[in-house]
Design an enzyme around this catalytic site. Structure first.
Site, PDB file in Angstrom:
ATOM      1  N   HIS A   1      -2.435  -1.180  -3.709  1.00 46.33           N
ATOM      2  CA  HIS A   1      -2.993  -1.435  -4.863  1.00 46.33           C
ATOM      3  C   HIS A   1      -4.705  -0.445  -4.454  1.00 46.33           C
ATOM      4  CE1 HIS A   1      -5.239  -4.331  -1.739  1.00 46.33           C
ATOM      5  NE2 HIS A   1      -5.828  -3.629  -2.108  1.00 46.33           N
TER       6      HIS A   1
ATOM      7  N   ASP B   1       3.210  -4.480  -1.441  1.00 46.23           N
ATOM      8  CA  ASP B   1       1.706  -3.987  -1.391  1.00 46.23           C
ATOM      9  C   ASP B   1       1.164  -2.720   0.129  1.00 46.23           C
ATOM     10  OD1 ASP B   1      -0.841  -3.179  -2.821  1.00 46.23           O
ATOM     11  OD2 ASP B   1      -2.210  -5.231  -1.370  1.00 46.23           O
TER      12      ASP B   1
ATOM     13  N   SER C   1      -9.309  -3.628   2.678  1.00 47.10           N
ATOM     14  CA  SER C   1      -8.539  -3.586   1.991  1.00 47.10           C
ATOM     15  C   SER C   1      -7.447  -2.226   2.716  1.00 47.10           C
ATOM     16  CB  SER C   1      -8.431  -3.650   0.312  1.00 47.10           C
ATOM     17  OG  SER C   1      -7.678  -4.662  -0.380  1.00 47.10           O
TER      18      SER C   1
END
Length: 506
Positions: free
Chosen positions: A135, A165, A239
């Protein structure tokens, strides 16, 4: 210190004194302990400092900057808008509205704008391979990797996997990069120290520390959820960054946070390294994933289902349906089987099976231990490839069902049942190939209502045997009662979604 014995003490006062007194020996031991003893205790329970470890790891952690070109107006041609009102010639309103609509037209033809976002990543190969979250780089037109010394390198996408992911990037540079290695996330225990490094809010090179708060978290992010939970501070921009153990090994990739405000509240989630390692290896070798595929739809085993099947405990993955011509079908696995182990690995709960199968090599032959009709059996399965099955449309295949029977009605288990007629098939929008017994009414105070059975559901099997008439259902319920079973197992089809339901018969 003087004590006023005449004053009434609050109820908590005496216990507090007792607790304080009980702690005096410990306080005394600390006061009179040697510095070496205190330092030894500190090393045993927590590191005195993370500085040496952070200094070693920081050069391997990178910032990810992405740019995406977003058209100002989506769709082909100018966006339609309201027409200009009609005014008398020479009216001041005519000039005002003409200027307004001219500005709107210019805005509609404005050039694309560039949106940027920030994330984190880490180097796993000195030649320039970088791991991050999918992402972080999704839909990016340009990806840049920024090293600790602010060197900015353009990155190319090697491969990505939305299901977990994860994404793998490659940068080209004349120098050797500092790289880190994956560790064993399965060996991490709740309470173990971890170190997170990343780029929160664009503040690159940020180090936070905490512990593993929980394991095997399912946050409904994907089919292979098995997250590590930590209280190490993780925020937007973290992230894709690494989570390290105290040996400096990557045991997780920071991916998500639980936060009402968008900032850290002490609940963060990381992809475990044991899952990420195999995905990254596939992305590196093939540019995509090649997951193992079994060809079954499964559900959890509840205590009621376990009792109806004669299982000693609610464990394993219950097979709801089998894909025709898939690996499971070719190995003889059937709907109603409970998969207990796969390739020697225990399937203690339903959601563990997809991950175990996915991590198994394509074309490998592995043993699968089943529970079938009160006995354990072992079959050999040749593992297929999930991505190939998806591309071929095999996952949407519908198994054949037995021929229909004449419609009749009977009440059992708090259900009103009937055979399937063409009219009912049209009324409830049932697939032409579906065979079984149709539920037309559900009693409000019944076990069936508690298990969310509804009119339009079709009972395909009872007690792992096919049924085609309401009388078949009633006979099998009676047989279960005669055998002193508390529950009976039904296979229910709801608009193509198969699941097992255990209903009380007492």
């Amino acid at each position: 210190m003087a004590i006023d014995s005449g004053r009434r003490r609050p109820a908590w006062f005496r216990p507090a004194l007792i607790r304080f007194a009980a702690g005096l020996p410990v306080i005394a031991a600390l006061l009179f302990a040697s510095p070496d003893m205190v330092h030894a205790q500190g090393r045993a329970n927590a590191p005195e400092s993370f500085a040496d470890l952070a200094q070693k790891l920081l050069p391997a952690v990178v910032n990810i900057s992405t740019t995406q070109n977003i058209p100002e107006r989506r769709g082909a041609g100018p966006r339609p808008g309201p027409e200009m009102p009609q005014f008398p010639p020479g009216s001041p309103f005519e000039e005002f509205f003409r200027d307004f609509f001219d500005r709107q037209g210019r805005e509609q033809n404005a050039p694309p704008r560039r949106a940027t976002s920030l994330g984190s990543g880490f180097v796993i190969d000195a030649e320039g391979l970088v791991v991050t979250n999918n992402h972080v780089i999704q839909d990016a037109d340009e990806i840049n990797v920024i090293l600790q010394d602010d060197t900015n390198l353009k990155a190319e996408l090697v491969g990505r996997d939305p299901k977990t992911d994860l994404a793998l990037l490659r940068v080209k540079t004349d120098r050797k990069l500092t790289a880190v290695t994956f560790g064993d996330s399965d060996g991490m225990r709740v309470g173990d120290w971890v170190l997170a490094i990343g780029n929160p809010f664009g503040l690159g090179g940020t180090v936070t520390a905490g512990i593993i708060s929980a394991r095997a978290r399912d946050i409904n992010a994907g089919p292979y959820d098995d997250f590590l939970q930590t209280d190490a501070s993780i925020n937007r921009g973290n992230s894709g960054g690494p989570m390290f153990n105290m040996r400096g090994e990557v045991i997780g990739i920071n991916t998500a946070i639980f936060s009402p405000s968008g900032g850290s509240v002490g609940i963060g989630f990381a992809i475990p390294s044991t899952l990420a390692r195999s995905v990254v290896a596939q992305l590196k070798e093939y540019g995509r994933t090649r997951r193992g595929w079994l060809g079954v739809r499964i559900q959890g085993v509840t205590p009621e289902i376990a009792e109806s099947l004669g299982l000693r405990s609610a464990t394993g993955a219950l097979v709801a349906s089998v894909t025709p011509n898939g690996p499971a079908a070719e190995a003889g696995i059937q709907a109603g089987d409970v998969i207990l182990t796969f390739d020697g690995k225990e399937v203690n709960e339903m959601r563990r099976l997809p991950r175990v199968v996915a991590e198994t090599g394509v074309e490998e032959r592995v043993p699968v231990k089943l529970w079938r009709r009160g006995q354990e059996q072992t079959v050999q399965v040749k593992v297929g490839e999930l991505e190939a099955a998806e591309e071929s449309g095999m996952l949407a295949a519908i198994p054949d069902e037995p021929a229909p029977a004449a419609p009749e009605s009977v009440e059992a288990l708090g259900l009103k049942l009937t055979g399937i007629t063409p009219e009912l098939r049209q009324q409830f929008d049932l697939n032409e190939q579906l065979r079984g017994v149709l539920v037309t009414e559900v009693a409000g105070n019944s076990s069936a209502a508690e298990k969310d059975l509804r009119p339009g559901d079709v009972i395909v099997e009872v007690g792992q045997e096919e049924v085609s008439t309401p009388q078949d259902v009633a006979a099998k319920v009676k047989a279960a009662k005669d055998a002193n079973r508390k529950t009976v197992l039904l296979l229910i089809d709801r608009r193509g979604d198969l699941r097992f339901v255990a209903l009380n018969v007492t």
